[in-house]
Design a protein around this motif. Sequence first.
Motif, PDB file in Angstrom:
ATOM      1  N   LEU A  39       0.823  -1.206   0.000  1.00 23.66           N
ATOM      2  CA  LEU A  39       0.000   0.000   0.000  1.00 23.66           C
ATOM      3  C   LEU A  39       0.859   1.258   0.000  1.00 23.66           C
ATOM      4  O   LEU A  39       0.384   2.327  -0.350  1.00 23.66           O
ATOM      5  N   LYS A  40       2.124   1.125   0.376  1.00 25.03           N
ATOM      6  CA  LYS A  40       3.000   2.293   0.408  1.00 25.03           C
ATOM      7  C   LYS A  40       3.522   2.636  -0.981  1.00 25.03           C
ATOM      8  O   LYS A  40       3.719   3.793  -1.309  1.00 25.03           O
ATOM      9  N   LYS A  41       3.772   1.631  -1.809  1.00 21.79           N
ATOM     10  CA  LYS A  41       4.259   1.844  -3.176  1.00 21.79           C
ATOM     11  C   LYS A  41       3.325   1.126  -4.145  1.00 21.79           C
ATOM     12  O   LYS A  41       3.617   0.038  -4.620  1.00 21.79           O
ATOM     13  N   PRO A  42       2.174   1.742  -4.457  1.00 21.72           N
ATOM     14  CA  PRO A  42       1.244   1.065  -5.370  1.00 21.72           C
ATOM     15  C   PRO A  42       1.775   1.054  -6.798  1.00 21.72           C
ATOM     16  O   PRO A  42       2.508   1.962  -7.208  1.00 21.72           O
ATOM     17  N   LYS A  43       1.423   0.032  -7.532  1.00 25.46           N
ATOM     18  CA  LYS A  43       1.804  -0.053  -8.940  1.00 25.46           C
ATOM     19  C   LYS A  43       0.824   0.785  -9.743  1.00 25.46           C
ATOM     20  O   LYS A  43      -0.390   0.603  -9.653  1.00 25.46           O
ATOM     21  N   ILE A  44       1.357   1.702 -10.530  1.00 21.67           N
ATOM     22  CA  ILE A  44       0.526   2.620 -11.301  1.00 21.67           C
ATOM     23  C   ILE A  44       0.519   2.175 -12.756  1.00 21.67           C
ATOM     24  O   ILE A  44       1.550   1.757 -13.298  1.00 21.67           O
ATOM     25  N   ALA A  45      -0.630   2.270 -13.392  1.00 21.32           N
ATOM     26  CA  ALA A  45      -0.758   1.901 -14.799  1.00 21.32           C
ATOM     27  C   ALA A  45       0.029   2.888 -15.655  1.00 21.32           C
ATOM     28  O   ALA A  45       0.128   4.066 -15.325  1.00 21.32           O
ATOM     29  N   PRO A  46       0.613   2.428 -16.756  1.00 22.55           N
ATOM     30  CA  PRO A  46       1.378   3.341 -17.615  1.00 22.55           C
ATOM     31  C   PRO A  46       0.459   4.370 -18.273  1.00 22.55           C
ATOM     32  O   PRO A  46      -0.733   4.135 -18.460  1.00 22.55           O
ATOM     33  N   GLU A  47       1.053   5.502 -18.586  1.00 23.17           N
ATOM     34  CA  GLU A  47       0.298   6.573 -19.238  1.00 23.17           C
ATOM     35  C   GLU A  47      -0.083   6.156 -20.655  1.00 23.17           C
ATOM     36  O   GLU A  47       0.667   5.452 -21.327  1.00 23.17           O
ATOM     37  N   MET A  48      -1.218   6.616 -21.102  1.00 25.59           N
ATOM     38  CA  MET A  48      -1.641   6.349 -22.475  1.00 25.59           C
ATOM     39  C   MET A  48      -0.942   7.345 -23.404  1.00 25.59           C
ATOM     40  O   MET A  48      -0.801   8.512 -23.053  1.00 25.59           O
ATOM     41  N   PRO A  49      -0.489   6.893 -24.587  1.00 27.15           N
ATOM     42  CA  PRO A  49       0.171   7.832 -25.504  1.00 27.15           C
ATOM     43  C   PRO A  49      -0.827   8.859 -26.030  1.00 27.15           C
ATOM     44  O   PRO A  49      -1.998   8.556 -26.249  1.00 27.15           O
ATOM     45  N   GLU A  50      -0.333  10.086 -26.209  1.00 29.47           N
ATOM     46  CA  GLU A  50      -1.197  11.171 -26.686  1.00 29.47           C
ATOM     47  C   GLU A  50      -1.444  11.083 -28.197  1.00 29.47           C
ATOM     48  O   GLU A  50      -2.498  11.440 -28.674  1.00 29.47           O
ATOM     49  N   LYS A  51      -0.436  10.598 -28.939  1.00 28.67           N
ATOM     50  CA  LYS A  51      -0.591  10.557 -30.391  1.00 28.67           C
ATOM     51  C   LYS A  51      -1.378   9.320 -30.804  1.00 28.67           C
ATOM     52  O   LYS A  51      -1.342   8.278 -30.150  1.00 28.67           O
ATOM     53  N   LYS A  52      -2.088   9.459 -31.890  1.00 27.66           N
ATOM     54  CA  LYS A  52      -2.908   8.365 -32.396  1.00 27.66           C
ATOM     55  C   LYS A  52      -2.094   7.602 -33.439  1.00 27.66           C
ATOM     56  O   LYS A  52      -1.563   8.192 -34.387  1.00 27.66           O
ATOM     57  N   ILE A  53      -1.973   6.317 -33.272  1.00 30.42           N
ATOM     58  CA  ILE A  53      -1.189   5.488 -34.182  1.00 30.42           C
ATOM     59  C   ILE A  53      -2.119   4.950 -35.270  1.00 30.42           C
ATOM     60  O   ILE A  53      -3.138   4.318 -34.982  1.00 30.42           O
ATOM     61  N   GLU A  54      -1.724   5.230 -36.517  1.00 27.17           N
ATOM     62  CA  GLU A  54      -2.521   4.761 -37.661  1.00 27.17           C
ATOM     63  C   GLU A  54      -2.079   3.358 -38.039  1.00 27.17           C
ATOM     64  O   GLU A  54      -0.883   3.083 -38.125  1.00 27.17           O
ATOM     65  N   PRO A  55      -3.005   2.447 -38.248  1.00 28.65           N
ATOM     66  CA  PRO A  55      -2.619   1.081 -38.647  1.00 28.65           C
ATOM     67  C   PRO A  55      -2.057   1.060 -40.060  1.00 28.65           C
ATOM     68  O   PRO A  55      -2.455   1.830 -40.932  1.00 28.65           O
ATOM     69  N   GLN A  56      -1.108   0.163 -40.289  1.00 23.90           N
ATOM     70  CA  GLN A  56      -0.524   0.025 -41.625  1.00 23.90           C
ATOM     71  C   GLN A  56      -1.348  -0.959 -42.426  1.00 23.90           C
ATOM     72  O   GLN A  56      -1.720  -2.012 -41.947  1.00 23.90           O
ATOM     73  N   VAL A  57      -1.665  -0.569 -43.659  1.00 28.00           N
ATOM     74  CA  VAL A  57      -2.493  -1.410 -44.504  1.00 28.00           C
ATOM     75  C   VAL A  57      -1.679  -2.105 -45.550  1.00 28.00           C
ATOM     76  O   VAL A  57      -0.792  -1.624 -46.128  1.00 28.00           O
TER      77      VAL A  57
END
Length: 57
Positions: A39-57
């Motif tokens: 409880l003293k050192k909780p595991k924090i979820a990673p930040e979500m990236p701000e940029k949007k990644i476009e899928p490669q077609v």
Amino acid sequence: MGRKAKLKKERKSNPKKVDSSGVNSDEFVKHLERQGYSLKKPKIAPEMPEKKIEPQV
């Protein structure tokens, strides 16, 4: 007597005893620590990236 009146009478005659929450919270923390959590050192979820990644077609 109706059913609700009987239940009300039983509740008044047999009040539940309240346990002290201090003891239970200590046991809860110890139980979590045994499982590997802290409880003293909780595991924090990673930040979500701000940029949007476009899928490669």
